[in-house]
Every structure is written in structure tokens, then in C-alpha cells.
Design a protein around this motif. Sequence first.
Motif, PDB file in Angstrom:
ATOM      1  N   ALA A 114       0.824  -1.209   0.000  1.00 58.54           N
ATOM      2  CA  ALA A 114       0.000   0.000   0.000  1.00 58.54           C
ATOM      3  C   ALA A 114       0.857   1.257   0.000  1.00 58.54           C
ATOM      4  CB  ALA A 114      -0.921   0.002   1.214  1.00 58.54           C
ATOM      5  N   GLU A 115       1.998   1.196   0.665  1.00 62.77           N
ATOM      6  CA  GLU A 115       2.859   2.374   0.711  1.00 62.77           C
ATOM      7  C   GLU A 115       3.397   2.723  -0.671  1.00 62.77           C
ATOM      8  OE1 GLU A 115       3.486   4.469   2.993  1.00 62.77           O
ATOM      9  OE2 GLU A 115       2.373   3.473   4.575  1.00 62.77           O
ATOM     10  N   THR A 116       3.692   1.720  -1.455  1.00 59.41           N
ATOM     11  CA  THR A 116       4.265   1.997  -2.775  1.00 59.41           C
ATOM     12  C   THR A 116       3.231   2.554  -3.739  1.00 59.41           C
ATOM     13  OG1 THR A 116       3.835  -0.281  -3.449  1.00 59.41           O
ATOM     14  CG2 THR A 116       5.985   0.200  -2.474  1.00 59.41           C
ATOM     15  N   ARG A 172       2.011  19.677   4.554  1.00 61.50           N
ATOM     16  CA  ARG A 172       0.756  19.535   3.825  1.00 61.50           C
ATOM     17  C   ARG A 172       0.834  18.450   2.754  1.00 61.50           C
ATOM     18  NH1 ARG A 172      -2.723  23.559   4.862  1.00 61.50           N
ATOM     19  NH2 ARG A 172      -3.824  23.281   2.880  1.00 61.50           N
ATOM     20  N   SER A 173       1.889  17.662   2.798  1.00 60.18           N
ATOM     21  CA  SER A 173       2.040  16.591   1.817  1.00 60.18           C
ATOM     22  C   SER A 173       1.004  15.496   2.059  1.00 60.18           C
ATOM     23  CB  SER A 173       3.454  15.999   1.906  1.00 60.18           C
ATOM     24  OG  SER A 173       3.556  14.818   1.128  1.00 60.18           O
ATOM     25  N   ASN A 174       0.593  14.834   0.982  1.00 63.68           N
ATOM     26  CA  ASN A 174      -0.309  13.703   1.151  1.00 63.68           C
ATOM     27  C   ASN A 174       0.373  12.517   1.818  1.00 63.68           C
ATOM     28  OD1 ASN A 174       1.325  13.242  -1.081  1.00 63.68           O
ATOM     29  ND2 ASN A 174      -0.201  11.987  -2.119  1.00 63.68           N
ATOM     30  N   LEU A 175       1.688  12.564   1.935  1.00 55.61           N
ATOM     31  CA  LEU A 175       2.439  11.516   2.621  1.00 55.61           C
ATOM     32  C   LEU A 175       2.696  11.850   4.095  1.00 55.61           C
ATOM     33  CD1 LEU A 175       5.107  10.667  -0.117  1.00 55.61           C
ATOM     34  CD2 LEU A 175       3.119   9.294   0.540  1.00 55.61           C
ATOM     35  N   ALA A 176       2.313  13.064   4.527  1.00 51.28           N
ATOM     36  CA  ALA A 176       2.579  13.480   5.909  1.00 51.28           C
ATOM     37  C   ALA A 176       1.894  12.570   6.938  1.00 51.28           C
ATOM     38  CB  ALA A 176       2.157  14.933   6.111  1.00 51.28           C
ATOM     39  N   PRO A 177       0.622  12.141   6.727  1.00 50.90           N
ATOM     40  CA  PRO A 177       0.011  11.236   7.716  1.00 50.90           C
ATOM     41  C   PRO A 177       0.776   9.921   7.857  1.00 50.90           C
ATOM     42  CG  PRO A 177      -1.670  12.216   6.326  1.00 50.90           C
ATOM     43  CD  PRO A 177      -0.358  12.566   5.707  1.00 50.90           C
ATOM     44  N   SER A 178       1.210   9.365   6.719  1.00 47.09           N
ATOM     45  CA  SER A 178       2.001   8.133   6.785  1.00 47.09           C
ATOM     46  C   SER A 178       3.334   8.370   7.486  1.00 47.09           C
ATOM     47  CB  SER A 178       2.245   7.583   5.375  1.00 47.09           C
ATOM     48  OG  SER A 178       1.031   7.182   4.779  1.00 47.09           O
ATOM     49  N   ALA A 179       3.929   9.536   7.246  1.00 45.03           N
ATOM     50  CA  ALA A 179       5.188   9.861   7.930  1.00 45.03           C
ATOM     51  C   ALA A 179       4.974   9.947   9.435  1.00 45.03           C
ATOM     52  CB  ALA A 179       5.740  11.184   7.386  1.00 45.03           C
ATOM     53  N   LEU A 204      -4.326  11.359  13.796  1.00 42.80           N
ATOM     54  CA  LEU A 204      -5.778  11.245  13.953  1.00 42.80           C
ATOM     55  C   LEU A 204      -6.456  12.606  13.844  1.00 42.80           C
ATOM     56  CD1 LEU A 204      -5.885   8.657  16.882  1.00 42.80           C
ATOM     57  CD2 LEU A 204      -6.485   8.247  14.491  1.00 42.80           C
ATOM     58  N   THR A 205      -5.810  13.625  14.382  1.00 45.09           N
ATOM     59  CA  THR A 205      -6.396  14.970  14.323  1.00 45.09           C
ATOM     60  C   THR A 205      -6.391  15.504  12.895  1.00 45.09           C
ATOM     61  OG1 THR A 205      -5.679  15.443  16.584  1.00 45.09           O
ATOM     62  CG2 THR A 205      -6.183  17.331  15.178  1.00 45.09           C
ATOM     63  N   ALA A 206      -5.278  15.322  12.186  1.00 50.93           N
ATOM     64  CA  ALA A 206      -5.158  15.860  10.831  1.00 50.93           C
ATOM     65  C   ALA A 206      -5.916  15.020   9.811  1.00 50.93           C
ATOM     66  CB  ALA A 206      -3.680  15.947  10.441  1.00 50.93           C
ATOM     67  N   SER A 207      -5.919  13.702   9.984  1.00 53.10           N
ATOM     68  CA  SER A 207      -6.516  12.816   8.975  1.00 53.10           C
ATOM     69  C   SER A 207      -7.269  11.672   9.647  1.00 53.10           C
ATOM     70  CB  SER A 207      -5.425  12.268   8.045  1.00 53.10           C
ATOM     71  OG  SER A 207      -4.696  13.305   7.444  1.00 53.10           O
ATOM     72  N   PRO A 208      -8.423  11.933  10.252  1.00 53.61           N
ATOM     73  CA  PRO A 208      -9.153  10.867  10.961  1.00 53.61           C
ATOM     74  C   PRO A 208      -9.645   9.752  10.050  1.00 53.61           C
ATOM     75  CG  PRO A 208     -10.487  12.849  10.775  1.00 53.61           C
ATOM     76  CD  PRO A 208      -9.122  13.222  10.306  1.00 53.61           C
ATOM     77  N   ASN A 209      -9.753  10.015   8.734  1.00 50.67           N
ATOM     78  CA  ASN A 209     -10.213   8.994   7.803  1.00 50.67           C
ATOM     79  C   ASN A 209      -9.076   8.297   7.063  1.00 50.67           C
ATOM     80  OD1 ASN A 209     -12.913   9.564   8.392  1.00 50.67           O
ATOM     81  ND2 ASN A 209     -12.946  11.266   6.924  1.00 50.67           N
ATOM     82  N   HIS A 210      -7.854   8.594   7.457  1.00 50.70           N
ATOM     83  CA  HIS A 210      -6.702   7.958   6.827  1.00 50.70           C
ATOM     84  C   HIS A 210      -6.732   6.459   7.114  1.00 50.70           C
ATOM     85  CE1 HIS A 210      -2.448   7.073   5.960  1.00 50.70           C
ATOM     86  NE2 HIS A 210      -2.462   8.187   5.231  1.00 50.70           N
ATOM     87  N   GLN A 211      -6.274   5.676   6.163  1.00 57.60           N
ATOM     88  CA  GLN A 211      -6.330   4.225   6.353  1.00 57.60           C
ATOM     89  C   GLN A 211      -5.418   3.751   7.491  1.00 57.60           C
ATOM     90  OE1 GLN A 211      -5.132   2.531   2.604  1.00 57.60           O
ATOM     91  NE2 GLN A 211      -2.984   2.406   3.233  1.00 57.60           N
ATOM     92  N   ARG A 212      -4.482   4.592   7.911  1.00 59.31           N
ATOM     93  CA  ARG A 212      -3.628   4.242   9.045  1.00 59.31           C
ATOM     94  C   ARG A 212      -4.247   4.682  10.373  1.00 59.31           C
ATOM     95  NH1 ARG A 212      -1.975   1.543   5.753  1.00 59.31           N
ATOM     96  NH2 ARG A 212       0.039   1.594   4.682  1.00 59.31           N
ATOM     97  N   ALA A 213      -5.355   5.420  10.336  1.00 55.16           N
ATOM     98  CA  ALA A 213      -5.940   5.964  11.566  1.00 55.16           C
ATOM     99  C   ALA A 213      -6.303   4.865  12.573  1.00 55.16           C
ATOM    100  CB  ALA A 213      -7.156   6.824  11.226  1.00 55.16           C
ATOM    101  N   GLN A 246     -15.087  -1.968  11.772  1.00 51.90           N
ATOM    102  CA  GLN A 246     -14.833  -2.983  10.759  1.00 51.90           C
ATOM    103  C   GLN A 246     -13.340  -3.176  10.464  1.00 51.90           C
ATOM    104  OE1 GLN A 246     -17.383  -4.802   9.826  1.00 51.90           O
ATOM    105  NE2 GLN A 246     -18.680  -3.459  11.101  1.00 51.90           N
ATOM    106  N   SER A 247     -12.495  -2.435  11.130  1.00 52.62           N
ATOM    107  CA  SER A 247     -11.071  -2.504  10.815  1.00 52.62           C
ATOM    108  C   SER A 247     -10.404  -3.686  11.515  1.00 52.62           C
ATOM    109  CB  SER A 247     -10.369  -1.209  11.243  1.00 52.62           C
ATOM    110  OG  SER A 247     -10.426  -1.053  12.650  1.00 52.62           O
ATOM    111  N   GLU A 248      -9.267  -4.109  10.959  1.00 50.92           N
ATOM    112  CA  GLU A 248      -8.475  -5.167  11.606  1.00 50.92           C
ATOM    113  C   GLU A 248      -7.958  -4.684  12.957  1.00 50.92           C
ATOM    114  OE1 GLU A 248      -5.384  -6.562   9.122  1.00 50.92           O
ATOM    115  OE2 GLU A 248      -6.699  -7.213   7.490  1.00 50.92           O
ATOM    116  N   ALA A 249      -7.637  -3.402  13.036  1.00 47.64           N
ATOM    117  CA  ALA A 249      -7.162  -2.842  14.300  1.00 47.64           C
ATOM    118  C   ALA A 249      -8.240  -2.952  15.371  1.00 47.64           C
ATOM    119  CB  ALA A 249      -6.735  -1.390  14.117  1.00 47.64           C
ATOM    120  N   ALA A 250      -9.519  -2.759  14.995  1.00 46.73           N
ATOM    121  CA  ALA A 250     -10.608  -2.874  15.964  1.00 46.73           C
ATOM    122  C   ALA A 250     -10.722  -4.301  16.480  1.00 46.73           C
ATOM    123  CB  ALA A 250     -11.928  -2.434  15.328  1.00 46.73           C
TER     124      ALA A 250
END
Length: 261
Positions: A114-116, A172-179, A204-213, A246-250
Motif C-alpha cells: 500500500a505504501e508503494t 501539507r504533503s499527502n504523505l505526511a500522515p504516513s510519515a 488522527l487529528t489531521a486525517s481521521p479517515n486515513h487508512q492508518r488511523a 470494521q477494521s483489523e485494528a478494531a
Amino acid sequence: MRISSWRIAVLALACLAGQGAQAQLFGDDQARQAILDLRQRFDQSVAAQNRLVDENTQMRRGMLDLQQQIESLRGELARSRGQEEQLTRDLGEVRKLLGTQQALDERLRKLETAETTRTASDTAASQPPPLPNESAAAGEKQDYDAALAVFRAGDFKGAQTGFAGFVKRYPRSNLAPSALFWLGNAQYATRDYKEAITNFRSLLTASPNHQRAPEAMLSIANCQIELKDTRAARATLESLVKTYPQSEAAQAGRERLSRLK
């Protein structure tokens, strides 16, 4: 008859006197011998007592030496036990670090694909403005991949520097949440749990809907468990299950909740 009787009497007295002298002489010899025997027994008793005193003194010295040896052995045993306990603690820490490394490696393998293929849709609902030019996008991706490579190599301190620098340069990069996500994981690996929580919460604050959240929220609970803050960990896990059911984390959060006391 009178003369004979007188002579007989004189002779009798002489005999008695001689016997008395012999008896007195015989009694003095016995007394001397008894005194000599008594002195000999006394000397023997004194000699025996002196030997006992010497033996007792040697025995005490031997007991003191033995006691010193025992105390020395006790000290060595205590030091050995202390070293053994320290080795046990160190081994536990190594195993714990290995477990953390394996967990991170497993998580990294799951997320590597997913990262790539990360795109702008991985960010929050409100997308950041587009990058000014293609070269800037290429530069961000290059810096991000470089920090991720350091993380994969197990250099978590270096990965912290790389991801923190990336977030600072490209907030403000789209990669910032992953970073932020990988920065928190690198800090977790080095037991900097409080800073890890800060960065996971920033994601979580910047991107609550990010797949890494969901995983970020699970990681916050893991940090709180390591900090012995069971109440906060339980609250975080309950929020995870409620927010991302529904997440694996949950699913992992439900299992952890069942084990928390």
C-alpha cells in the motif's frame, strides 16, 4: 621369778618401741609416695588442660577462618544472584525488543504494498492543495522513501530523524500522515511512548479517515499499556472499536480489551 618378769617386761617394751619406730618410718614413706603421685597426677592434669586450651584455641581459629570463608561465599553467591537477575532482566528486554521488531516487521510487510501505491485518496476527506510542480512531488517521495528505508533497516533513531524532518519540511504533503504513523512506530520501538502518542494523535487529528488511523489508535493504546496507564488504554481501545468497528485494528482492540484487567 621377779627378775625374770622384769626382764621380760623390758624386752617387751623394747620390741614395742622398735615396732613403733618402724611403723612411723613406713608411714612417712607412704605419705611421700602419695605426695609424689599426687604431684604427678596434678602435673599430668595441668599438661592435659594446657593441651585442651591449645586445641580449643586452634579450633576457634579454625572456626573463625571457616566463618570468614562462609561469609565470602555468601558474598560471592549474592553477587552471582544479582548478576543472574540482571542477565534475566536483560534477556527479557532483548526478547521484548525482538518481539517489537518482529511486530513492526510484520506490520511493515502488510503495509509495504500500500505504501508503494499511495495516492492523494489516502489522506483526510479534505485534500491538501496540489503540489506546485512535479519535481516537488518527486522530492517528497524520495525523502519519504529514504526515511522508510532507514526504518526497514532497523535504525529507529535514524528513522525518527528522517520522518520528523519530512513532516517539518512537507506538513501539507499527502504523505505526511504516513510519515507521522511511521514516526510514531519508530518512537515506540525506542520506548519513547509519550512522543509516539503525540504523533499518533497528530495523525488522527489531521486525517481521521486515513487508512492508518485505526492502527494509529491501536498503537496509542499499546503505548498506554507500556506506560501502565490501563484506564487510558481501555478508553482508547473502546473508542477504536466504536470509531472503526470494521477494521483489523478494531478486532485486535477487542482482543486486548478482553485481556485488560
